[in-house]
Design a protein around this motif. Structure first.
Motif, PDB file in Angstrom:
ATOM      1  N   PHE A 198      -2.820   0.948   5.061  1.00  0.00           N
ATOM      2  CA  PHE A 198      -1.969   0.648   3.910  1.00  0.00           C
ATOM      3  C   PHE A 198      -2.609  -0.438   3.042  1.00  0.00           C
ATOM      4  O   PHE A 198      -3.344  -1.302   3.540  1.00  0.00           O
ATOM      5  N   ALA A 199      -2.278  -0.417   1.775  1.00  0.00           N
ATOM      6  CA  ALA A 199      -2.768  -1.457   0.865  1.00  0.00           C
ATOM      7  C   ALA A 199      -2.248  -2.829   1.308  1.00  0.00           C
ATOM      8  O   ALA A 199      -2.968  -3.830   1.236  1.00  0.00           O
ATOM      9  N   ALA A 200      -1.000  -2.865   1.754  1.00  0.00           N
ATOM     10  CA  ALA A 200      -0.409  -4.090   2.314  1.00  0.00           C
ATOM     11  C   ALA A 200       0.084  -3.745   3.714  1.00  0.00           C
ATOM     12  O   ALA A 200       1.256  -3.395   3.901  1.00  0.00           O
ATOM     13  N   ALA A 206      -3.278  -4.801  10.323  1.00  0.00           N
ATOM     14  CA  ALA A 206      -4.619  -4.845   9.742  1.00  0.00           C
ATOM     15  C   ALA A 206      -5.674  -5.056  10.823  1.00  0.00           C
ATOM     16  O   ALA A 206      -5.396  -5.629  11.876  1.00  0.00           O
ATOM     17  N   GLU A 207      -6.891  -4.585  10.543  1.00  0.00           N
ATOM     18  CA  GLU A 207      -7.988  -4.829  11.473  1.00  0.00           C
ATOM     19  C   GLU A 207      -8.451  -6.274  11.348  1.00  0.00           C
ATOM     20  O   GLU A 207      -8.394  -6.869  10.268  1.00  0.00           O
ATOM     21  N   PRO A 208      -8.930  -6.872  12.443  1.00  0.00           N
ATOM     22  CA  PRO A 208      -9.471  -8.230  12.351  1.00  0.00           C
ATOM     23  C   PRO A 208     -10.630  -8.261  11.365  1.00  0.00           C
ATOM     24  O   PRO A 208     -11.464  -7.341  11.347  1.00  0.00           O
ATOM     25  N   LEU A 319      -0.377 -18.493   2.869  1.00  0.00           N
ATOM     26  CA  LEU A 319       0.916 -17.834   2.723  1.00  0.00           C
ATOM     27  C   LEU A 319       0.977 -17.050   1.415  1.00  0.00           C
ATOM     28  O   LEU A 319       1.508 -15.932   1.369  1.00  0.00           O
ATOM     29  N   HIS A 320       0.427 -17.603   0.353  1.00  0.00           N
ATOM     30  CA  HIS A 320       0.388 -16.879  -0.919  1.00  0.00           C
ATOM     31  C   HIS A 320      -0.463 -15.620  -0.801  1.00  0.00           C
ATOM     32  O   HIS A 320      -0.112 -14.572  -1.361  1.00  0.00           O
ATOM     33  N   ALA A 321      -1.559 -15.707  -0.063  1.00  0.00           N
ATOM     34  CA  ALA A 321      -2.458 -14.562   0.059  1.00  0.00           C
ATOM     35  C   ALA A 321      -1.869 -13.457   0.923  1.00  0.00           C
ATOM     36  O   ALA A 321      -2.018 -12.271   0.609  1.00  0.00           O
ATOM     37  N   LYS A 322      -1.184 -13.832   2.018  1.00  0.00           N
ATOM     38  CA  LYS A 322      -0.691 -12.837   2.973  1.00  0.00           C
ATOM     39  C   LYS A 322       0.765 -12.447   2.759  1.00  0.00           C
ATOM     40  O   LYS A 322       1.158 -11.304   3.054  1.00  0.00           O
ATOM     41  N   ASP A 323       1.582 -13.370   2.301  1.00  0.00           N
ATOM     42  CA  ASP A 323       3.025 -13.112   2.197  1.00  0.00           C
ATOM     43  C   ASP A 323       3.559 -13.508   0.828  1.00  0.00           C
ATOM     44  O   ASP A 323       4.548 -14.240   0.711  1.00  0.00           O
ATOM     45  N   SER A 384       9.829  -5.540   2.539  1.00  0.00           N
ATOM     46  CA  SER A 384       8.397  -5.347   2.293  1.00  0.00           C
ATOM     47  C   SER A 384       7.755  -4.774   3.553  1.00  0.00           C
ATOM     48  O   SER A 384       8.300  -4.906   4.663  1.00  0.00           O
ATOM     49  N   THR A 385       6.591  -4.142   3.409  1.00  0.00           N
ATOM     50  CA  THR A 385       5.866  -3.665   4.592  1.00  0.00           C
ATOM     51  C   THR A 385       5.468  -4.815   5.491  1.00  0.00           C
ATOM     52  O   THR A 385       5.168  -4.609   6.668  1.00  0.00           O
ATOM     53  N   ARG A 386       5.470  -6.023   4.975  1.00  0.00           N
ATOM     54  CA  ARG A 386       5.097  -7.201   5.763  1.00  0.00           C
ATOM     55  C   ARG A 386       6.282  -7.779   6.535  1.00  0.00           C
ATOM     56  O   ARG A 386       6.137  -8.780   7.234  1.00  0.00           O
ATOM     57  N   SER A 387       7.439  -7.171   6.411  1.00  0.00           N
ATOM     58  CA  SER A 387       8.643  -7.760   7.012  1.00  0.00           C
ATOM     59  C   SER A 387       9.463  -6.701   7.727  1.00  0.00           C
ATOM     60  O   SER A 387       9.416  -5.514   7.393  1.00  0.00           O
ATOM     61  N   GLY A 388      10.240  -7.146   8.710  1.00  0.00           N
ATOM     62  CA  GLY A 388      11.231  -6.285   9.322  1.00  0.00           C
ATOM     63  C   GLY A 388      12.523  -6.321   8.517  1.00  0.00           C
ATOM     64  O   GLY A 388      12.624  -7.024   7.499  1.00  0.00           O
ATOM     65  N   HIS A 389      13.518  -5.572   8.965  1.00  0.00           N
ATOM     66  CA  HIS A 389      14.806  -5.568   8.282  1.00  0.00           C
ATOM     67  C   HIS A 389      15.563  -6.874   8.498  1.00  0.00           C
ATOM     68  O   HIS A 389      16.377  -7.271   7.663  1.00  0.00           O
TER      69      HIS A 389
END
Length: 530
Positions: A198-200, A206-208, A319-323, A384-389
Motif C-alpha cells: 500500500f502507498a500508506a 511495511a518492510e524494514p 510523527l509527521h512523516a509516519k502519522d 486511516s490505514t495507519r490506525s485501527g477503529h
C-alpha cells in the motif's frame, strides 16, 4: 452454572465457533464457565505458556534486576485489565451500539482474553530474543517468515499448546483468535493485495528499510497458520477490510500501548535509572527552544542528538512523516508540557526510596495516567490505514508518544542495557546452534527432549503438506520453492528448534545452555520445558 443449552445466541453466533468447529453446546465438558468467551479467557489463564511469562523479560530480565520489575505476565495482566475497561466503556455509550455491531462486535470477555494471550509467543529476553530468533530462523534455517512474537502467540493458541480439548491448540473461539491478530496478515503472503504494497501501509506492514524484500516487519501468522487466520476472520468478512484489525483486536492493541507507556516508567523510576535531571533537560530544552529547533535541519539535529531537546524534535518530525493523519503540533507541545509537569515535576522530583510516600506517588502516577488515557478512547468508523477503529483522542495519543519517547530515550538506549542485551543475544544464538547440532546427531535421536521431538513431528507434517499443496508459501525473497527433501527438512528443523527455544523462560534458556556446554555439574536443573 447456567447450562450450555440455555445459550442459543452463542450456539448460532459464528464468532463463538471454535477452531475445531465446535459450538458452545459441544465445547469441552471440563470448562467451568458458560460464556464461550469466558471459557477462552480461562483456557489462556491456565495455560503453561501463560504461566511461563512470569519468567520472561519485559525490558530487563526479572531474574537479574534485584528488584521487582514487570515481566511479561504482569504486563499481560495489566493489558487485560485496561482492555476490559475500554471495551466496557465503549459498550456503555449508546451512540456506539450500532457502530460496534456493524463492525463485528466488541465483547469485554473477548478483548480481555486476547489481551491475556497477546504475549504468549514472546521468547526469552523479550524483544531482543524476538530479533535474534528471527535473524536465525531466516538466515540459518531458511524460514521465509522467520520468527515474530505475535505470530508465535497465534501459533501457540492454534497449534502448539496441547491443553485444549483436541490436544491441538486451545481451541479458542473465532472472535478471540481474530482479536489476537494485531497484524492480520502474513509476512509475505495473504491477503492479496498484501498490505505492505500500500502507498500508506498499516502500522507494522511495511518492510524494514534496511531489509527490502523480506516482507512485513510485523505480522500475526506464519504460513503454517494461514488457514487458521482465514477461519478466525470469516465472521468479519464484509464488515472489515482483510488487513484491518477487528474492533476487539484494536481494543487490545490500544490497551497494550497504554500499559507499556506507563508501567515501564514506573519500573525504571523504582530502579533509579530514570533520572530527573536528564529527562527535565530534554523536555525543558525543547519547550524553551521549540521554534529554533524547528528551523534546524534533520541532519544537524541527528548529529547533535545527545544535546537536550534535539531527540524530542526528531520525534516530532518522525510523527509527521509516519502519522500525518494524527499529528498536531499544538497537541504535541501540550503533551510535552503535561508529561513535564506530571512526570518530571511530579514523579521524578523525589527519588524512589521505598517509603510509603514514594509508593503512593508511583501508584497515583500510574492510576491517574491510566484513567486519563482510557477516558480518551473512542471509535472511528473510517480510520486511516495507519490506525485501527479504536483510537485515543488526539491529546492522549500525543501524550502516549511522548511517554514512550522518554522510555526509549532514557532507558532502552542506555549503553549498560545494550551491553547486557548483547550477551543475551549471543546466548540465544549459541543455544540454537547447540540444539540444532543435537537434533542432527543420529546417534542421539532417541534421547532428544520429548518436547523437541514432538515439535519436529508437528513441523514435519506441516511443511511436507505445504510443500505438496502450496509450495509458493515456502518461497522466500528469492521466489524459489524449497520442495526438495533436504530443503523441507531444514525448514522443519528450524521451526521445531525455534518453537522449542521460544517456549523457554529466561532462566531456562541460561540453564539449558549451561548444561549443553558442560558448564554445570548439576544433573537435574531448572531446564524443564513445556
Amino acid at each position: 452454572m447456567p447450562d450450555q443449552d440455555f445459550l442459543p445466541d452463542h450456539d448460532t453466533d459464528p464468532r463463538a465457533r471454535r477452531r475445531s468447529g465446535r459450538t458452545p453446546r459441544t465445547a469441552g465438558a471440563t470448562d467451568l464457565a458458560a460464556n464461550p468467551f469466558r471459557v477462552d479467557h480461562d483456557r489462556v489463564a491456565t495455560s503453561p505458556f501463560f504461566a511461563r511469562l512470569a519468567g520472561v523479560t519485559q525490558v530487563i530480565s526479572p531474574t537479574g534486576s534485584g528488584l521487582l520489575v514487570h515481566n511479561r505476565l504482569t504486563h499481560s495482566l495489566k493489558v487485560a485489565q485496561v482492555a476490559r475497561a475500554i471495551a466496557e466503556r465503549l459498550n456503555d455509550r449508546p451512540e456506539l451500539t450500532g457502530v460496534l455491531d456493524k463492525l463485528g462486535g466488541c465483547h469485554p470477555d473477548v478483548a480481555e482474553a486476547a489481551a491475556l494471550a497477546h504475549d504468549l509467543g514472546h521468547p526469552p529476553f523479550g524483544h531482543l530474543g524476538e530479533q535474534v530468533l528471527d535473524r536465525i530462523a531466516r538466515h540459518r534455517f531458511g524460514l521465509p517468515d522467520g520468527f515474530e512474537g505475535n505470530a508465535q502467540s497465534f501459533r501457540i493458541v492454534t497449534t502448539t499448546d496441547v491443553r485444549g480439548p483436541a490436544a491441538v491448540g486451545l481451541d479458542l473461539t473465532a472472535a478471540v483468535r481474530a482479536a489476537l491478530l494485531k497484524y492480520p496478515w502474513g509476512r509475505l503472503a495473504h491477503p492479496e493485495p498484501h498490505p505492505r504494497t500500500f502507498a500508506a501501509p498499516p502500522r507494522g506492514a511495511a518492510e524494514p528499510a534496511d531489509a527490502p524484500g523480506t516482507g512485513s516487519a510485523k505480522f500475526s501468522a506464519y504460513v503454517t497458520e494461514l488457514e487458521d487466520l482465514v477461519q478466525a476472520r470469516a465472521p468479519f468478512v464484509g464488515r472489515l477490510e482483510p488487513w484491518q484489525q477487528t474492533v476487539e483486536a484494536s481494543v487490545m492493541d490500544t490497551a497494550d500501548d497504554i500499559a507499556y507507556a506507563i508501567h515501564d516508567l514506573e519500573d525504571f523510576h523504582r530502579l533509579g535509572v530514570l533520572q530527573h535531571a536528564t529527562v527535565a533537560a530534554e523536555l525543558g530544552s525543547w519547550r524553551r527552544n521549540a521554534v529554533e529547533l524547528a528551523g534546524a535541519s534533520t541532519a544537524e539535529l541527528t548529529a547533535q542528538s545527545r544535546r537536550p531537546g534535539r531527540s524530542l524534535e526528531l520525534l516530532r518530525r518522525r510523527l509527521h512523516a509516519k502519522d500525518a493523519w494524527a499529528v498536531d503540533d499544538e497537541a504535541f507541545a501540550a503533551a510535552v508540557a503535561r508529561v513535564h509537569s506530571e512526570l518530571v515535576d511530579g514523579l521524578l522530583a523525589v527519588p524512589f526510596d521505598g517509603s510509603v510516600e514514594a509508593e503512593q506517588a508511583v501508584a497515583q502516577f500510574s492510576a491517574g495516567w491510566t484513567a486519563r488515557l482510557v477516558d480518551g478512547v473512542g471509535v472511528l468508523t473510517e480510520p486511516s490505514t495507519r490506525s485501527g477503529h479504536v483510537v485515543l483522542a488526539s491529546q492522549q495519543w500525543h501524550e502516549v508518544q511522548v511517554l514512550k519517547f522518554v522510555h526509549r530515550r532514557f532507558v532502552l538506549l542506555r549503553p549498560d542495557l545494550a551491553l547486557h542485551q548483547r550477551g543475551q543475544a549471543r546466548l540465544l544464538g549459541t543455544l540454537v546452534e547447540a540444539l540444532d547440532a543435537w537434533l542432527g546427531d543420529r546417534h542421539e535421536a532417541d534421547r532428544l527432549p520429548r518436547r523437541l521431538h514432538d515439535l519436529v513431528e508437528l513441523a514435519d507434517g506441516e511443511y511436507r503438506a505445504l510443500a505438496a499443496r502450496e509450495p509458493r508459501l515456502l518461497a522466500g525473497a528469492t521466489g524459489e520453492h524449497p520442495t526438495g527433501r533436504d530443503e523441507v527438512r531444514a525448514l522443519v528443523r528450524g521451526r521445531a528448534v525455534v518453537d522449542f527455544v521460544a517456549s523457554l523462560t529466561d532462566s531456562q534458556a541460561v540453564a539449558l545452555l549451561d548444561a549443553l556446554s558442560g558448564r554445570t555439574g548439576q544433573l537435574w536443573t531448572d531446564t524443564f520445558v513445556l
